[in-house]
Design an enzyme around this catalytic site. Sequence first.
Site, PDB file in Angstrom:
ATOM      1  CG  ASN A  10       4.150  49.252  90.470  1.00  0.00           C
ATOM      2  OD1 ASN A  10       3.674  50.217  91.068  1.00  0.00           O
ATOM      3  ND2 ASN A  10       4.966  49.372  89.443  1.00  0.00           N
ATOM      4  NE  ARG A  94       8.073  51.798  91.410  1.00  0.00           N
ATOM      5  CZ  ARG A  94       7.812  52.466  90.316  1.00  0.00           C
ATOM      6  NH1 ARG A  94       6.830  52.094  89.534  1.00  0.00           N
ATOM      7  NH2 ARG A  94       8.543  53.510  89.978  1.00  0.00           N
ATOM      8  CG  HIS A 183      13.166  55.603  87.487  1.00  0.00           C
ATOM      9  ND1 HIS A 183      13.379  56.540  86.503  1.00  0.00           N
ATOM     10  CD2 HIS A 183      11.898  55.159  87.327  1.00  0.00           C
ATOM     11  CE1 HIS A 183      12.277  56.670  85.776  1.00  0.00           C
ATOM     12  NE2 HIS A 183      11.369  55.838  86.266  1.00  0.00           N
ATOM     13  CG  ASN A 214       5.967  55.939  79.272  1.00  0.00           C
ATOM     14  OD1 ASN A 214       6.183  56.626  78.267  1.00  0.00           O
ATOM     15  ND2 ASN A 214       4.804  55.940  79.894  1.00  0.00           N
ATOM     16  NE  ARG A 244       6.036  61.432  84.973  1.00  0.00           N
ATOM     17  CZ  ARG A 244       6.640  60.348  85.432  1.00  0.00           C
ATOM     18  NH1 ARG A 244       7.959  60.282  85.491  1.00  0.00           N
ATOM     19  NH2 ARG A 244       5.938  59.329  85.871  1.00  0.00           N
ATOM     20  CG  PHE A 286      11.857  56.072  71.964  1.00  0.00           C
ATOM     21  CD1 PHE A 286      11.935  57.217  72.725  1.00  0.00           C
ATOM     22  CD2 PHE A 286      12.755  55.916  70.914  1.00  0.00           C
ATOM     23  CE1 PHE A 286      12.881  58.187  72.466  1.00  0.00           C
ATOM     24  CE2 PHE A 286      13.710  56.882  70.644  1.00  0.00           C
ATOM     25  CZ  PHE A 286      13.780  58.022  71.422  1.00  0.00           C
ATOM     26  NE  ARG A 287       7.965  49.480  71.006  1.00  0.00           N
ATOM     27  CZ  ARG A 287       7.502  48.585  71.851  1.00  0.00           C
ATOM     28  NH1 ARG A 287       7.790  47.328  71.690  1.00  0.00           N
ATOM     29  NH2 ARG A 287       6.748  48.932  72.863  1.00  0.00           N
ATOM     30  N   GLY A 335      16.327  52.347  76.768  1.00  0.00           N
ATOM     31  CA  GLY A 335      17.767  52.146  76.985  1.00  0.00           C
ATOM     32  C   GLY A 335      18.244  50.768  76.557  1.00  0.00           C
ATOM     33  CD  GLU A 389      11.951  49.647  88.116  1.00  0.00           C
ATOM     34  OE1 GLU A 389      11.469  49.475  86.973  1.00  0.00           O
ATOM     35  OE2 GLU A 389      11.779  50.687  88.763  1.00  0.00           O
TER      36      GLU A 389
END
Length: 404
Positions: A10, A94, A183, A214, A244, A286-287, A335, A389
């Site tokens: 990637n 990718r 995605h 993210n 974003r 997020f944490r 998620g 992925e």
Amino acid sequence: MSTQYALVLNSGSSSIKFQVLDPKADSTEPPFVSGIVEKIGEKNGHIKIQTETTKMEDTRPILSHSVGLERAFGMMSLLGVGPQELDLRAVGHRVVHGGEEFHAPELIEGDVLDRLKALIPLAPLHNPANIDGIENAQALLPNVPHVAVFDTAFFSTLPEAAANYALNAEVAREHNIRRYGFHGTSHEYVSRQVPGLLDKDPSEVKQITLHLGNGASATAIDGGKAVDTSMGLTPLAGLVMGTRTGDIDPGIIFHLTRSTDMDIDEIDNLLNRKSGLKGMAGVNDFRELQKLVDDGDKDAKLAHDVYIHTLRRFIGSYLLNLGGVDAITFTAGVGENAVGVRRDALAGLENFGIEIDDARNANEEGIEGARKISTDNSKVKVFVVPTNEELAIARYADELANQA
Ligand code: AMP
């Protein structure tokens, strides 16, 4: 027979992430080797290679992507797990944007690289680094089949009404402006596991998949085919993300152009890198956001509430357009881990047949892998399915290499 590994690459603008894995492995198995080359072109470079038993790091400057990749392969060889020692079967790359050109993974041969280069105007922030990664890896591993796997491919089935913008048709056509979605590898990988969890035939299943990492996106899927998705021409659209905006009124861009001295690249940077959770609350992890919310930080609370509000807006829209669903599935970093996000995203929807089981949602049993978090009475089943992925790309690469 010894394991036949695939290398998954990637390549981004300032980093290269990679894994060596067994395409036939179980999704919960860790990769055989994983690594990252980062800070390319900066004063201090960083290469890290990790196997299950050992790791190796290098912090010398890295002049270019090709130098970084070559050095990473050299470090892998020193650990006895280099591409040569492993007799690699395939390399999967990718690629972010496949435009209208690529609807499925493709063996990189003939004119494929030229067709990829022609798509650069559609994804100037992502595709050049992906192409550079392919060229560098092909130079270092010329005898292994290379396969491109596109983030957009899963969405080539979008119905015209979902794929088109109400933009002037001539302009849209001339510049290939439509909803492509991203995605896709993750949405496809996760959604394909759901019919099995429901014990239903894939053709009968209507579902929503929520990739909340993210970057974040939502997809509506009917009978295995994507019928709507939240990202658009670019990955900037849709849900609120780490940095974003997700969907905003496009008029904001004209307003900023006219009322500030920002040029278009600065506005692009503002919307892609300095907005979302980071722009609203100062953190994109997020944490950290949750910790700030718990500590009573007002900006963090607002960012969290906008995040959930936007998520529910998309879930509601897809529920309606699909005429109800059999399953809703959460995946990716947020998620898979953020119990509160899953609870809040689907709170108060009992009238729609959606009921979360709090103990299952908190994973009190510590289940690894795919699990149900809805109550037994819930008509709509809600799942957490870990995405992978890299494994999905390795499987495609292996499949196409077999045909090469
Ligand atoms: P991804 O892009 O899939 O790697 O996801 C990255 C995001 O997942 C970051 O915002 C992380 O803060 C978030 N994340 C990872 N672990 C947790 C956790 N235990 N609780 C909440 N968010 C998490």
